[in-house]
Design a protein around this motif. Structure first.
Motif, short mmCIF file in Angstrom:
data_model
loop_
_atom_site.label_atom_id
_atom_site.label_comp_id
_atom_site.label_asym_id
_atom_site.label_seq_id
_atom_site.Cartn_x
_atom_site.Cartn_y
_atom_site.Cartn_z
N UNK A 84 0.82 -1.21 0.00
CA UNK A 84 0.00 0.00 0.00
C UNK A 84 0.86 1.25 0.00
N UNK A 85 1.96 1.22 0.74
CA UNK A 85 2.86 2.37 0.79
C UNK A 85 3.57 2.55 -0.55
N UNK A 86 4.00 1.44 -1.16
CA UNK A 86 4.71 1.51 -2.43
C UNK A 86 3.81 2.02 -3.54
N UNK A 87 2.51 1.69 -3.47
CA UNK A 87 1.58 2.12 -4.51
C UNK A 87 1.52 3.64 -4.63
N UNK A 193 -2.82 8.17 -11.59
CA UNK A 193 -3.33 9.43 -11.05
C UNK A 193 -3.67 9.35 -9.56
N UNK A 194 -3.78 8.15 -9.03
CA UNK A 194 -4.13 8.02 -7.61
C UNK A 194 -4.17 6.56 -7.20
N UNK A 195 -4.49 6.36 -5.93
CA UNK A 195 -4.57 5.00 -5.38
C UNK A 195 -5.90 4.84 -4.65
N UNK A 196 -6.58 3.74 -4.93
CA UNK A 196 -7.86 3.45 -4.26
C UNK A 196 -7.72 2.15 -3.48
N UNK A 203 -5.42 -0.46 -5.30
CA UNK A 203 -5.71 -0.46 -6.73
C UNK A 203 -5.28 0.88 -7.31
N UNK A 204 -4.61 0.84 -8.44
CA UNK A 204 -4.08 2.06 -9.04
C UNK A 204 -5.13 2.70 -9.95
N UNK A 205 -5.35 4.00 -9.75
CA UNK A 205 -6.27 4.76 -10.60
C UNK A 205 -5.46 5.34 -11.76
N UNK A 213 -4.73 -3.42 -10.74
CA UNK A 213 -4.19 -4.05 -9.54
C UNK A 213 -2.68 -3.90 -9.50
N UNK A 214 -2.15 -3.71 -8.31
CA UNK A 214 -0.72 -3.51 -8.17
C UNK A 214 0.05 -4.71 -8.72
N UNK A 215 -0.51 -5.91 -8.57
CA UNK A 215 0.15 -7.11 -9.05
C UNK A 215 0.18 -7.23 -10.57
N UNK A 216 -0.61 -6.38 -11.28
CA UNK A 216 -0.64 -6.42 -12.74
C UNK A 216 0.40 -5.51 -13.38
N UNK A 217 1.14 -4.77 -12.56
CA UNK A 217 2.16 -3.86 -13.09
C UNK A 217 3.37 -4.68 -13.55
N UNK A 218 3.73 -4.54 -14.83
CA UNK A 218 4.86 -5.27 -15.40
C UNK A 218 6.15 -4.44 -15.36
#
Length: 223
Positions: A84-87, A193-196, A203-205, A213-218
């Protein structure tokens, strides 16, 4: 009036009470067994010691299981906190994400659609579907190199009509010169643009109003 002690946890107290009850039950059974044993054929010291050893092993395993469960729960909380902090550090940056869904806005003129091929392909079929699963656009390419490729879709369907704003998905099918399937991966590039937060997860906005989803970031790309 019953007073609840400060820091009292009903769930932990219940588990502790259950553990004590199980121990008492075992000891009661053991004492009863000794009390009513056959005087002419009493329990041997070996049998008695074996039962005590078995009880000791079960108790130790139960304690180990409790400690392991508490450790896993603690690690999960720490992991979620770090994620959550890294996001939040991704806000304002561009990221490459897996996923076939994308948003099309006519005000942008066109949308860049991207995919990756694990190896070179002789034939590549690129299909765009609307949110109802209807095929709206398709294009074929030949001799596409290994790696990342992209093309721009202007929002027009294969029949020449305009698809309009909305959420779409991309599907890529590739074959090599021997008609064997080539693994393809569809990806998107968004500006964060933000984090939800939802259910403890981040979840990344994105600038296209799509949650990632943070896990979908390549990859995290340079601006």
């Amino acid at each position: 009036m019953q007073v609840t002690p400060v820091g009292y946890n009903a769930q932990e107290a219940g588990a502790e009470k259950k553990s004590v009850t199980e121990k008492d039950t075992f000891l009661q059974l053991l004492v009863t067994q000794m009390k009513y044993q056959d005087p002419l054929n009493p329990m041997s010291n070996t049998e008695f010691s074996a039962q005590l050893a078995e009880f000791s092993q079960l108790e130790e395993l139960a304690n180990m299981n409790k400690s392991l469960t508490e450790s896993i729960e603690t690690n999960l909380i720490i992991s979620q906190s770090i994620n959550n902090s890294m996001a939040t550090t991704l806000i304002g940056k561009k990221v490459k994400t897996s996923g076939s869904e994308f948003s099309f806005k006519s005000e942008n003129g066109s949308k860049e659609l991207s995919f990756n091929l694990e190896s070179a392909a002789a034939k590549v079929s690129i299909d765009v579907y609307d949110e109802n699963g209807n095929l709206v656009y398709t294009v074929d390419r030949t001799n596409v190199a290994q790696g990342d490729s992209s093309f721009f879709w202007d929002g027009y369907m294969s029949d020449g009509s305009y698809a309009g704003d909305g959420t779409y998905s991309l599907e890529v099918t590739a074959l090599d010169s021997e008609e064997n399937a080539v693994k393809s991966t569809v990806f998107n590039v968004y500006r964060i643009t933000g984090v939800k937060y939802s259910d403890g997860s981040a979840n990344l906005m994105t600038d296209e109003n799509i949650l990632v989803k943070l896990g979908d970031v390549l990859e995290i790309l340079q601006n």
